[in-house]
Design a protein around this motif. Structure first.
Motif, mmCIF file in Angstrom:
data_model
loop_
_atom_site.group_PDB
_atom_site.id
_atom_site.type_symbol
_atom_site.label_atom_id
_atom_site.label_comp_id
_atom_site.label_asym_id
_atom_site.label_seq_id
_atom_site.Cartn_x
_atom_site.Cartn_y
_atom_site.Cartn_z
ATOM 1 N N ALA A 1 45.657 30.700 34.916
ATOM 2 C CA ALA A 1 44.379 30.562 34.228
ATOM 3 C C ALA A 1 43.363 31.550 34.788
ATOM 4 O O ALA A 1 42.591 32.171 34.040
ATOM 5 C CB ALA A 1 43.866 29.132 34.365
ATOM 6 N N ALA A 2 43.373 31.719 36.119
ATOM 7 C CA ALA A 2 42.434 32.653 36.738
ATOM 8 C C ALA A 2 42.763 34.099 36.382
ATOM 9 O O ALA A 2 41.871 34.923 36.153
ATOM 10 C CB ALA A 2 42.445 32.464 38.253
ATOM 11 N N GLN A 3 44.059 34.408 36.338
ATOM 12 C CA GLN A 3 44.472 35.780 36.031
ATOM 13 C C GLN A 3 44.121 36.171 34.598
ATOM 14 O O GLN A 3 43.844 37.334 34.317
ATOM 15 C CB GLN A 3 45.972 35.933 36.259
ATOM 16 N N THR A 4 44.196 35.212 33.712
ATOM 17 C CA THR A 4 43.996 35.530 32.290
ATOM 18 C C THR A 4 42.568 35.297 31.824
ATOM 19 O O THR A 4 42.213 35.663 30.705
ATOM 20 C CB THR A 4 44.952 34.676 31.432
ATOM 21 N N ALA A 5 41.740 34.662 32.672
ATOM 22 C CA ALA A 5 40.354 34.401 32.271
ATOM 23 C C ALA A 5 39.560 35.707 32.235
ATOM 24 O O ALA A 5 39.755 36.596 33.074
ATOM 25 C CB ALA A 5 39.707 33.423 33.248
ATOM 26 N N PRO A 6 38.645 35.866 31.282
ATOM 27 C CA PRO A 6 37.842 37.094 31.200
ATOM 28 C C PRO A 6 36.797 37.137 32.321
ATOM 29 O O PRO A 6 36.427 36.112 32.892
ATOM 30 C CB PRO A 6 37.178 36.979 29.823
#
Length: 383
Positions: free
Chosen positions: A326-331
């Motif tokens: 989730a952190a890697q893909t969050a803008p």
């Protein structure tokens, strides 16, 4: 489905009984004078009659053929009996003592060999060996299996290889002949023979040890559906030094998955391990638990022990992995400083009548925040 029936369950019983009596009373001068189809019908209906009189089960196909035969009453023109019924008649040979009956059985066997599709010959031999349709007849079974091997049936070739390897079924123990028949079976497309040859080359049994040749044979066997070959390759590519192939994670995972799907519990556990260790394993959470639980349900002690000791830890690992994803893909998000603003309220005479304060965004002091950097800082990971 096999069912117990008596011929008196259908209206043709009087005709059937008379035919059985006529068959038993007939004493032709020579069995060879009768046509093979006539002998086939005669011996088959006798075998079925004996089965019924002993209150033993027969199949629906045999029952239907018996009814049709009883209605026609013509031995020479009756239709071809079901294969199971003919094997019953052959199996009855071991109980015969009359030379003429034995001669008829030999004619019967020869006729069946000439008319039955070649792919059925090995199975007939197995049925005669195991007594599937009556008493077993080892000699006749060996004759049929040997014949099937001669015409290149891979299963029969492997059966003969095993007989020479173990010195059974009246075959002398002969490792060289066992290897030769095993090789012929492999060339004929036997997945089991390819697997056995692969083991030979892995360990050097009867052949020079050759891991690469073993690998080739095992891959061919696995491609034909031999789950043991896929499992052996999975172990080999997993780094087991006894196989001599070296570690190959990609191929190890591939063959572990093949063997897992084929029903091997230990391979289910191994495949789950590959899923856990693969890059991006958080995507495979459902698959990991599916294979671990399936392996445990199918008897894998390793999977049972792992789930018992590591279930909570594994679930925490996946939770953390989901948070990482989730952190890697969050803008990136914009974050600005807040400043306090104070307001004084006065009346028309400039007297202070109240005060208030609130926080407001200072758009002159903003920066871009990466959620993944926050995740790493929170979890003590290097930036």
């Amino acid at each position: 489905m096999m069912i117990a029936r008596r011929f008196d369950q259908f209206s043709a019983m009087p005709l059937m009984a008379s035919l059985l009596i006529a068959i038993g009373a007939a004493t032709p001068a020579r069995a060879a004078a009768e046509s093979p189809p006539t002998i086939v019908c005669e011996l088959t209906i006798s075998a079925l009659g004996a089965q019924v009189q002993a209150n033993q089960p027969i199949s629906d196909a045999e029952l239907e053929w018996g009814q049709n035969f009883a209605q026609s009453g013509n031995l020479k023109v009756c239709e071809r009996p079901p294969l199971s019924a003919m094997v019953r008649a052959l199996a009855a040979r071991s109980q015969l003592t009359d030379p003429m009956s034995i001669e008829k059985t030999e004619i019967f066997s020869d006729y069946l060999r000439r008319t039955e599709p070649l792919e059925n010959h090995y199975q007939i031999g197995l049925d005669l060996a195991t007594g599937k349709y009556g008493e077993g007849d080892a000699d006749l079974a060996i004759d049929w299996i040997s014949h099937a091997a001669e015409i290149g049936d891979p299963g029969a070739l492997l059966e003969i290889a095993g007989a020479y390897a173990d010195g059974i079924l009246n075959f002398p123990k002969d490792p060289a002949k066992a290897l030769a028949y095993e090789q012929r079976a492999a060339e004929a497309g036997s997945a089991a023979a390819l697997y056995q040859l692969g083991i030979r080359y892995f360990v050097g049994q009867g052949v020079k040890k050759d891991p690469k040749q073993a690998e080739k044979l095992m891959q061919q066997s696995a491609a034909l559906g031999q789950k043991e070959a896929a499992a052996a390759l999975a172990y080999a590519y997993n780094g087991d030094p006894s196989y001599g192939l070296g570690e190959n994670i990609k191929l190890g995972r591939t063959y572990a998955e093949i063997a897992a799907n084929a029903g091997d519990p230990d391979m289910m556990a191994m495949y789950a391990g590959y899923l856990m260790s693969s890059s991006g394993n958080y995507k495979k959470e459902d698959e990991v638990f599916y294979w671990l639980n399936k392996a445990a349900d199918n008897g894998s002690e390793k999977a049972k022990q792992f789930l018992a000791s590591k279930d909570r830890e594994l679930r925490a690992l996946f939770k953390r992995a989901r948070e990482r994803r989730a952190a890697q893909t969050a803008p990136l998000r914009r974050e600005c400083d807040k400043v306090q603003r104070n307001i004084t309220y006065k009346d028309i005479d400039n007297n202070v009548i109240g005060r208030s304060s609130y926080m407001m965004t200072d758009y002159s002091r903003c920066r871009m925040i990466d959620p993944y950097d926050e995740f790493k800082e929170k979890n003590g990971l290097s930036r």
